[in-house]
Scaffold this active site. Structure first.
Site, PDB file in Angstrom:
ATOM      1  N   GLY A   1       0.839  -1.197   0.000  1.00  0.00           N
ATOM      2  CA  GLY A   1       0.000   0.000   0.000  1.00  0.00           C
ATOM      3  C   GLY A   1       0.871   1.242   0.000  1.00  0.00           C
ATOM      4  N   HIS A   2       0.311   2.353  -0.431  1.00  0.00           N
ATOM      5  CA  HIS A   2       1.076   3.598  -0.436  1.00  0.00           C
ATOM      6  C   HIS A   2       0.131   4.789  -0.397  1.00  0.00           C
ATOM      7  CE1 HIS A   2       0.126   2.991  -4.742  1.00  0.00           C
ATOM      8  NE2 HIS A   2       0.099   4.298  -4.794  1.00  0.00           N
ATOM      9  N   GLY A   3       0.694   5.933  -0.060  1.00  0.00           N
ATOM     10  CA  GLY A   3      -0.068   7.173  -0.011  1.00  0.00           C
ATOM     11  C   GLY A   3       0.889   8.342  -0.017  1.00  0.00           C
ATOM     12  N   SER A   4       0.377   9.536   0.287  1.00  0.00           N
ATOM     13  CA  SER A   4       1.219  10.728   0.269  1.00  0.00           C
ATOM     14  C   SER A   4       2.287  10.670   1.366  1.00  0.00           C
ATOM     15  CB  SER A   4       0.352  11.975   0.471  1.00  0.00           C
ATOM     16  OG  SER A   4      -0.369  11.887   1.690  1.00  0.00           O
ATOM     17  N   PHE A   5       2.034   9.881   2.428  1.00  0.00           N
ATOM     18  CA  PHE A   5       2.965   9.771   3.548  1.00  0.00           C
ATOM     19  C   PHE A   5       4.188   8.942   3.208  1.00  0.00           C
ATOM     20  CE2 PHE A   5      -0.026   6.280   3.715  1.00  0.00           C
ATOM     21  CZ  PHE A   5       0.798   5.174   3.845  1.00  0.00           C
ATOM     22  N   GLY A   6       4.045   7.992   2.276  1.00  0.00           N
ATOM     23  CA  GLY A   6       5.095   7.030   1.990  1.00  0.00           C
ATOM     24  C   GLY A   6       4.481   5.721   1.524  1.00  0.00           C
ATOM     25  N   ALA A   7       4.953   4.601   2.072  1.00  0.00           N
ATOM     26  CA  ALA A   7       4.442   3.308   1.626  1.00  0.00           C
ATOM     27  C   ALA A   7       4.449   2.303   2.774  1.00  0.00           C
ATOM     28  CB  ALA A   7       5.281   2.780   0.462  1.00  0.00           C
TER      29      ALA A   7
ATOM     30  N   ASP B   1      -9.497   9.413  12.628  1.00  0.00           N
ATOM     31  CA  ASP B   1      -9.494   9.000  11.217  1.00  0.00           C
ATOM     32  C   ASP B   1     -10.041   7.585  11.071  1.00  0.00           C
ATOM     33  OD1 ASP B   1      -9.139   9.604   8.544  1.00  0.00           O
ATOM     34  OD2 ASP B   1      -7.065   8.902   8.492  1.00  0.00           O
TER      35      ASP B   1
END
Length: 231
Positions: A35-41, A151
């Site tokens: 998985g990944h997102g703006s924070f990293g992975a 969240d």
């Protein structure tokens, strides 16, 4: 202090103690992105010392807003090291390597959101009840310590291979209740949190219960919250 920069922060013994000194590159192998997102992975990996499969969340703190990123990392690491509950993701250690924080946690097969995507159909009432029960147990623990997750959504509720429910992702969590800062994901966000932005009002742990209620709708309808909001 959370206001320190990454360089200054590591000179603070209290912050330095949050991280193990070993090189994570030598301790964990077979990294595979899940998985990944703006924070990293997020990766699955194997601990060479125990042969255990773990999850690793890599958080980068270089480039623009590096100080803010570092502050967020310190806050999440502190949360992970404090929390101990069967329905909270288990922390297995935090490391630093080349301007990247490695948050090592117990491995889960995926989030409830992943489960929905794979099965492509709404969950049954008993399944929703089981997930909600586990999530509420985790929230009751957080709230008893005056903490707010902020969240809650299907993507942040994980499942183990045995079907145990685990709350995860404490990057937006508050260590105090009531809180007054604007944080969360819009479609799951309680009205009190929105009002905190426009009217500087305070809110308490009840905002997590609102978000869990929206998550139940998410699980039952199996659609994006954008579409659900139109029903």
């Amino acid at each position: 202090m959370l206001s320190t920069t990454p360089t200054e922060g590591l000179k603070d013994p209290e912050i330095a103690e949050l991280f193990f000194k070993e090189d994570p590159e030598k301790l964990f192998t077979d990294l595979r992105e899940v998985g990944h997102g703006s924070f990293g992975a997020v990766y699955s990996a194997r601990d060479v010392r125990t042969n255990e499969v773990v999850a690793i969340k890599k958080l980068f703190y270089t480039g623009m807003r590096s100080t803010k990123k570092w502050q967020d990392i310190i806050k999440e690491v502190r949360f992970l090291q404090i929390l101990k509950h069967p329905n909270i993701i288990e922390n297995k250690g935090c490391y630093l390597s080349e301007h990247t924080a490695w948050l090592v946690m117990e491995y889960c097969i995926g989030s409830v959101s992943d489960f929905l995507k794979v099965h492509k159909k709404p969950l049954q009432e008993m399944e929703i009840a089981a997930i909600t029960h586990g999530a509420l147990q985790g929230l009751a623990y957080l709230h008893s310590h005056a903490m707010i997750h902020r969240d809650i959504k299907a993507a942040n509720i994980l499942l183990t291979e045995q079907g145990q429910v685990k709350l995860a992702d404490f990057g937006l969590a508050s260590m105090v209740s009531p809180a007054s800062s604007f944080a969360g994901t819009p479609y799951w966000m309680a009205p009190e949190v929105i009002l905190a932005k426009v009217e500087e009002q305070q809110y308490g742990t009840e905002v997590d219960v609102w978000s869990l209620g929206i998550t139940c709708i998410e699980l039952g309808k199996h659609c994006s919250l954008l579409l659900c909001s139109k029903f």
